[in-house]
Scaffold this motif. Structure first.
Motif, PDB file in Angstrom:
ATOM      1  N   GLY A  73      19.433 -37.640  11.978  1.00 48.93           N
ATOM      2  CA  GLY A  73      20.540 -38.216  12.739  1.00 48.93           C
ATOM      3  C   GLY A  73      21.051 -39.428  11.986  1.00 48.93           C
ATOM      4  N   ASN A  75      19.201 -41.753  10.802  1.00 49.26           N
ATOM      5  CA  ASN A  75      18.145 -42.213   9.878  1.00 49.26           C
ATOM      6  C   ASN A  75      17.682 -43.631  10.204  1.00 49.26           C
ATOM      7  N   ALA A  82      12.631 -38.663   9.736  1.00 49.82           N
ATOM      8  CA  ALA A  82      13.716 -37.837   9.210  1.00 49.82           C
ATOM      9  C   ALA A  82      13.708 -37.790   7.677  1.00 49.82           C
ATOM     10  N   GLY A 138      18.957 -51.573  19.537  1.00 48.67           N
ATOM     11  CA  GLY A 138      19.513 -52.338  18.435  1.00 48.67           C
ATOM     12  C   GLY A 138      20.236 -51.483  17.409  1.00 48.67           C
ATOM     13  N   GLU A 204      10.772 -34.676  18.133  1.00 44.27           N
ATOM     14  CA  GLU A 204      11.058 -35.178  16.786  1.00 44.27           C
ATOM     15  C   GLU A 204      11.446 -34.068  15.802  1.00 44.27           C
ATOM     16  N   ILE A 210      18.348 -30.035  18.370  1.00 42.97           N
ATOM     17  CA  ILE A 210      19.222 -30.331  19.518  1.00 42.97           C
ATOM     18  C   ILE A 210      20.657 -30.401  19.005  1.00 42.97           C
ATOM     19  N   HIS A 432       8.798 -45.415  19.542  1.00 39.98           N
ATOM     20  CA  HIS A 432       9.301 -45.045  18.216  1.00 39.98           C
ATOM     21  C   HIS A 432       8.855 -43.661  17.764  1.00 39.98           C
TER      22      HIS A 432
END
Ligand SMILES: Cc1cc2nc3c(=O)[nH]c(=O)nc-3n(C[C@H](O)[C@H](O)[C@H](O)COP(=O)(O)OP(=O)(O)OC[C@H]3O[C@@H](n4cnc5c(N)ncnc54)[C@H](O)[C@@H]3O)c2cc1C
Length: 475
Positions: A73, A75, A82, A138, A204, A210, A432
């Motif tokens: 995505g 990154n 990823a 963030g 993940e 997705i 995470h």
């Protein structure tokens, strides 16, 4: 891989179109290293499909050819989730071109968006329909919805709205063999068998890709109040949280713990953010936010009164209630800039842990001394989503110490911290995920039954092991 590399790429190009597949080194390079620069890989190529049908073709092809596929995505993963391995045989699959908002149903409080949408754009589209999408972190200016769901991201509003998983009504997923699970339901009630979508959220990229999601929206926020309060210690912070919850109920949407050392790092490394109004004393601050969809402009008074009560009880030493939206944003900029300030300060060892909120003070008092024995070159920067029991228990390198010696402390420190977390019935990965970084931790702390079930699910959905190989579960 059955075909030679160039043969496979030629076939793939013929299947999905030349412009979908690139091997351009300059395009690939930033995607072959993770955000924290911990992992470096080499990809076979980058695929950038424009629709679900193309994703399905790519996966069916890779499954037949046994080519590993690494979905990527924005990154921004903190776990190397990823990043391809170094073999040069894995295909990076970016959904960045699939960035359409397919539908917004304001009356149903739902939106269907493609996986390549940048999170901030999803928030903006919801706002344009006078609705609110609460996932906020963030990295929201660059992370993508697909990555958020694949990591079950948390962020700043979990206290009130839950993790990414809690914000999903339906999902569209391409399976390893190219079949499409079309489950873009917009229903809030649907008890028709196993909740399949939940399997893919937080997986993940190891169980499916997705491609779109139907998300829950909420009424737009019209009133908010934000404060920075100095607390005597973390135990007082936990009691303040309880008090605010009792008084404000579901209006309490954020409750963040900020140690003095974190604010000092922000001030030192990001002076452009300014420090007007930044508390000058006190080892511990909390950033509190109340929000409401009602537009009565009463939350500020409410927060002020609650903080006065907290002061009477000795739970806070001082507090600044933001007097404007700009001041509230300033508080949040300081909070959200901590990771960047830490990065600029030097090397750091990070632990994304969660505990029952009530255990946080005792955990901190037992964990702090671990530094003296396991990482004497480091100092603690423990901050984060205290309202969720989620701390970023990070350790930064002290100035003047040897970087290599400090970094070499990681295994021993991590073991000591995670063992202590385990003793407190906490989690070594609060938000995470596992990625490449924490594969061994999952193998250590998950129960044998949990690991058996996870492997069984993986075998069923990805029998050839093509989806994000080497991530989450040991091969
Ligand atoms: C400054 C900063 C602040 C952050 N704050 C938070 C925070 O508060 N809370 C939090 O939870 N995280 C936080 N993160 C971590 C990170 O932003 C999240 O994990 C985010 O959800 C990752 O999204 P991404 O699009 O960058 O995914 P990537 O990093 O590209 O990928 C993450 C994982 O998802 C998989 N994946 C990506 N797209 C798909 C897809 N379409 N289908 C299947 N699998 C896919 C990848 O293979 C990989 O395993 C922060 C990161 C940074 C840099």
């Amino acid at each position: 891989m059955m075909q030679g590399t160039s043969g496979s790429l030629a076939l793939l190009r013929a299947l999905v179109g030349d412009d979908v597949i690139t091997v351009d080194a300059a395009t690939l390079a930033p995607l072959e290293t993770d955000h924290r620069q911990l992992f470096h890989g080499k990809a076979l190529a980058l695929a950038r499909p424009r629709d679900t049908a193309a994703v399905a073709k790519i996966l069916a092809f890779c499954n037949a050819q046994k080519i590993g596929v690494v979905p990527i995505g924005g990154n921004t993963s903190y776990c190397g989730g990823a990043t391809p391995d170094a073999s040069g045989t894995q295909l990076l699959l970016s959904l960045a071109r699939m960035n359409r908002i397919r539908a917004v149903d304001a009356a149903n409080l739902s939106m269907t968006a493609e996986a390549g949408c940048i999170l901030a754009n999803v928030q903006r589209e919801a706002a344009a329909a006078e609705r609110y999408f609460p996932l906020s972190l963030g990295a929201e200016g660059s992370c993508q919805l697909g990555g958020n769901l694949a990591t079950n991201a948390g962020g700043l509003n979990v206290l009130r709205y839950g993790m990414a998983r809690d914000l999903v009504l339906g999902l569209e997923v391409v399976l390893a063999d190219g079949r499409v699970l079309e489950s873009l339901s917009a229903l809030r009630k649907d008890n028709t068998g196993y909740d399949l979508k939940s399997l893919f959220i937080g997986s993940e990229g190891t169980l499916g890709v997705i491609t779109a999601a139907t998300l829950k929206l909420f009424p737009a926020q019209h009133d908010s109040a934000t404060a920075l309060a100095t607390v005597p210690d973390p135990a007082a912070a936990v009691n303040l949280l309880a008090l605010l919850r009792k008084r404000s109920g579901e209006m309490l949407s954020s409750f963040e713990l900020l140690p003095r050392v974190a604010l000092d790092l922000v001030q030192r490394h990001l002076p452009e953010l300014g420090n007007r109004g930044m508390p000058e004393t006190g080892e511990w601050q909390v950033l509190v936010e109340l929000t409401s969809s009602r537009s009565q402009n009463s939350l500020q008074d409410w927060l002020q009164e609650s903080l006065a009560t907290a002061a009477d009880k000795g739970l806070i030493v001082d507090a600044i209630v933001a007097q404007s939206g700009e001041q509230a944003s300033q508080f949040w900029r300081w909070r959200e800039s901590i990771p960047e300030a830490q990065r600029r300060d030097g090397a750091s060892l990070k632990h994304d842990i969660s505990l029952p909120v009530s255990s946080v003070p005792e955990f901190l008092s037992r964990a702090q001394p671990l530094l003296a024995t396991c990482a004497p070159e480091g100092f603690l920067v423990a901050y984060g989503h205290l309202g969720d029991g989620n701390l970023h228990f990070n350790v930064n390198q002290k100035p003047g110490t040897d970087r290599a010696a400090f970094l070499a402390r990681e295994p021993a420190l991590q073991r000591a911290v995670h063992d202590l977390v385990h003793e407190f019935a906490g989690s070594f990965s609060a938000e995470h995920g596992i990625g490449r970084l924490k594969v061994d931790e999952l193998a250590r702390y998950a129960s044998p039954v949990e690991l058996d079930l996870m492997r069984a699910v993986k075998r069923t959905l990805d029998p050839n092991g093509i989806l994000n190989p080497g991530k989450l579960l040991r091969g």
